[in-house]
Every structure is written in structure tokens, then in C-alpha cells.
Design a protein around this motif. Structure first.
Motif, short mmCIF file in Angstrom:
data_model
loop_
_atom_site.label_atom_id
_atom_site.label_comp_id
_atom_site.label_asym_id
_atom_site.label_seq_id
_atom_site.Cartn_x
_atom_site.Cartn_y
_atom_site.Cartn_z
N HIS A 156 -2.37 -5.25 -5.62
CA HIS A 156 -2.74 -4.06 -6.40
C HIS A 156 -2.90 -2.84 -5.49
O HIS A 156 -2.57 -1.72 -5.89
CB HIS A 156 -4.03 -4.30 -7.19
N VAL A 157 -3.37 -3.07 -4.28
CA VAL A 157 -3.57 -1.95 -3.34
C VAL A 157 -2.23 -1.28 -3.00
O VAL A 157 -2.10 -0.06 -3.14
CB VAL A 157 -4.33 -2.40 -2.08
N PRO A 158 -1.20 -2.02 -2.57
CA PRO A 158 0.06 -1.32 -2.30
C PRO A 158 0.73 -0.74 -3.54
O PRO A 158 1.42 0.28 -3.45
CB PRO A 158 0.94 -2.38 -1.63
N LEU A 201 7.34 0.92 -1.27
CA LEU A 201 6.08 0.20 -1.23
C LEU A 201 5.62 -0.20 -2.62
O LEU A 201 5.32 -1.37 -2.89
CB LEU A 201 5.00 1.06 -0.55
N GLY A 202 5.55 0.76 -3.53
CA GLY A 202 5.04 0.48 -4.88
C GLY A 202 5.96 -0.42 -5.68
O GLY A 202 5.52 -1.42 -6.26
N LEU A 203 7.24 -0.09 -5.72
CA LEU A 203 8.18 -0.86 -6.51
C LEU A 203 8.36 -2.26 -5.92
O LEU A 203 8.44 -3.25 -6.66
CB LEU A 203 9.53 -0.15 -6.61
N GLY A 204 8.40 -2.36 -4.61
CA GLY A 204 8.52 -3.67 -3.98
C GLY A 204 7.34 -4.57 -4.32
O GLY A 204 7.50 -5.76 -4.61
N LEU A 258 10.24 8.46 -0.73
CA LEU A 258 11.07 7.26 -0.75
C LEU A 258 10.32 6.04 -0.20
O LEU A 258 10.44 4.93 -0.73
CB LEU A 258 12.37 7.49 0.02
N GLY A 259 9.52 6.25 0.84
CA GLY A 259 8.70 5.16 1.37
C GLY A 259 7.68 4.66 0.37
O GLY A 259 7.47 3.46 0.22
N ALA A 279 0.32 6.60 -5.79
CA ALA A 279 -0.36 7.80 -5.28
C ALA A 279 0.54 8.56 -4.30
O ALA A 279 0.61 9.79 -4.34
CB ALA A 279 -1.68 7.42 -4.61
N GLY A 280 1.24 7.83 -3.44
CA GLY A 280 2.16 8.47 -2.51
C GLY A 280 3.29 9.19 -3.21
O GLY A 280 3.69 10.28 -2.82
N LEU A 281 3.80 8.58 -4.28
CA LEU A 281 4.86 9.23 -5.06
C LEU A 281 4.36 10.53 -5.69
O LEU A 281 5.05 11.56 -5.65
CB LEU A 281 5.36 8.30 -6.16
N VAL A 282 3.17 10.48 -6.25
CA VAL A 282 2.63 11.68 -6.91
C VAL A 282 2.34 12.77 -5.90
O VAL A 282 2.73 13.94 -6.08
CB VAL A 282 1.37 11.32 -7.72
N LEU A 283 1.67 12.41 -4.80
CA LEU A 283 1.29 13.43 -3.81
C LEU A 283 2.51 14.03 -3.11
O LEU A 283 2.57 15.24 -2.92
CB LEU A 283 0.32 12.83 -2.80
N SER A 284 3.45 13.20 -2.74
CA SER A 284 4.64 13.74 -2.09
C SER A 284 5.52 14.49 -3.09
O SER A 284 6.19 15.47 -2.73
CB SER A 284 5.44 12.63 -1.41
N GLY A 285 5.49 14.08 -4.35
CA GLY A 285 6.26 14.76 -5.38
C GLY A 285 5.80 16.19 -5.63
O GLY A 285 6.60 17.05 -6.02
N ILE A 286 4.52 16.44 -5.37
CA ILE A 286 4.00 17.80 -5.53
C ILE A 286 4.74 18.78 -4.62
O ILE A 286 5.05 19.90 -5.00
CB ILE A 286 2.47 17.83 -5.22
N VAL A 287 5.06 18.33 -3.42
CA VAL A 287 5.67 19.20 -2.41
C VAL A 287 7.19 19.31 -2.59
O VAL A 287 7.82 20.19 -2.03
CB VAL A 287 5.34 18.66 -1.00
#
Length: 130
Positions: A89-91, A56-59, A51-52, A97-105
Motif C-alpha cells: 500500500h505504501v508504494p 512504482l504505483g502501477l507496478g 514516469l518513475g 502522490a508522485g504522479l500528482v505532485l510531478s503532474g503539477i509542474v
């Protein structure tokens, strides 16, 4: 060089390589998600991070879009909009990347139609970002 054949811009190869890397990362994350088994506590932390990362990304994307709209309305120059969007572009990519990595778990079920739709949408969004 063949005079009858149009030249492609030099950056087009870079875009193809970036698209391939996105597809490989996406496929790797889908494969990893089917192998990872996390307990409830780890999934709770992953959900919080998920969710964080979304915020970050959508904001960041919405902020860039807002400045693009200001440019379309003539309230900002193209240069101002591009200079403003550059650091964001960085955030944006960090959020993805955070969505993908956390989505794995988060233990997605790849057989569920909704999960498949979400996975394809994540790939399309990432490719669009390139």
C-alpha cells in the motif's frame, strides 16, 4: 440509537473522511497546476519523476492484482494474499502522490478535453484506492 435504523460500520466515517481528503488534495493540485510556471529543465525532471512514480504505483498495483488472481485460482490463501498486499500500500500511494505532485509542474492545459479526462480519471483511481 434508533432501533429501526440500520447501523453503519464504524469505519464508514473514516472512508468518507479519506474520500473528502482525496477530493481536497485533487482540487488543490488542479488549482496549483494552473499557478505554477516551470522552466524546461524543471519540467524535464518532473517528467522523469512522473514516469518513475507511474512505474512504482502501477507496478505495485499489478503485483497486488497478481496475488489476488492467485487467490482466485486457489493457489494462495486469502490470508497469504492479504499479508503480501499489506506492505505494498505504501508504494501504491507513494506512486499516486508522485504522479500528482510531478503532474503539477508538467504544465497541464485544463481547457484541453484530454487533460480533463485524465484529471477525472486520476480522481476516480484515487477514490477507488480508498
Amino acid at each position: 440509537m434508533n432501533p429501526g435504523r440500520p447501523r453503519r460500520p464504524p469505519h464508514s466515517r473514516t472512508l468518507v473522511v479519506a474520500d473528502l481528503l482525496i477530493c481536497l488534495a485533487w482540487a488543490g493540485s488542479v488549482g496549483a497546476a494552473s499557478q505554477v510556471e516551470a522552466g524546461p529543465a524543471v519540467r524535464a525532471v518532473a517528467l522523469f519523476l512522473h514516469l518513475g512514480a507511474l512505474v512504482l504505483g502501477l507496478g505495485s498495483v499489478l503485483t497486488i492484482d497478481y496475488y489476488g488472481m492467485l487467490w482466485l485460482l486457489g493457489r494462495r490463501s486469502l490470508r497469504q494474499s492479504l499479508e503480501f498486499a499489506g506492505p505494498l500500500h505504501v508504494p501504491v500511494w507513494t506512486g499516486l502522490a508522485g504522479l500528482v505532485l510531478s503532474g503539477i509542474v508538467l504544465d497541464p492545459d485544463p481547457r484541453a478535453p484530454l487533460t480533463r479526462v485524465k484529471l477525472v480519471l486520476v480522481l476516480l483511481i484515487a477514490l477507488n484506492g480508498v
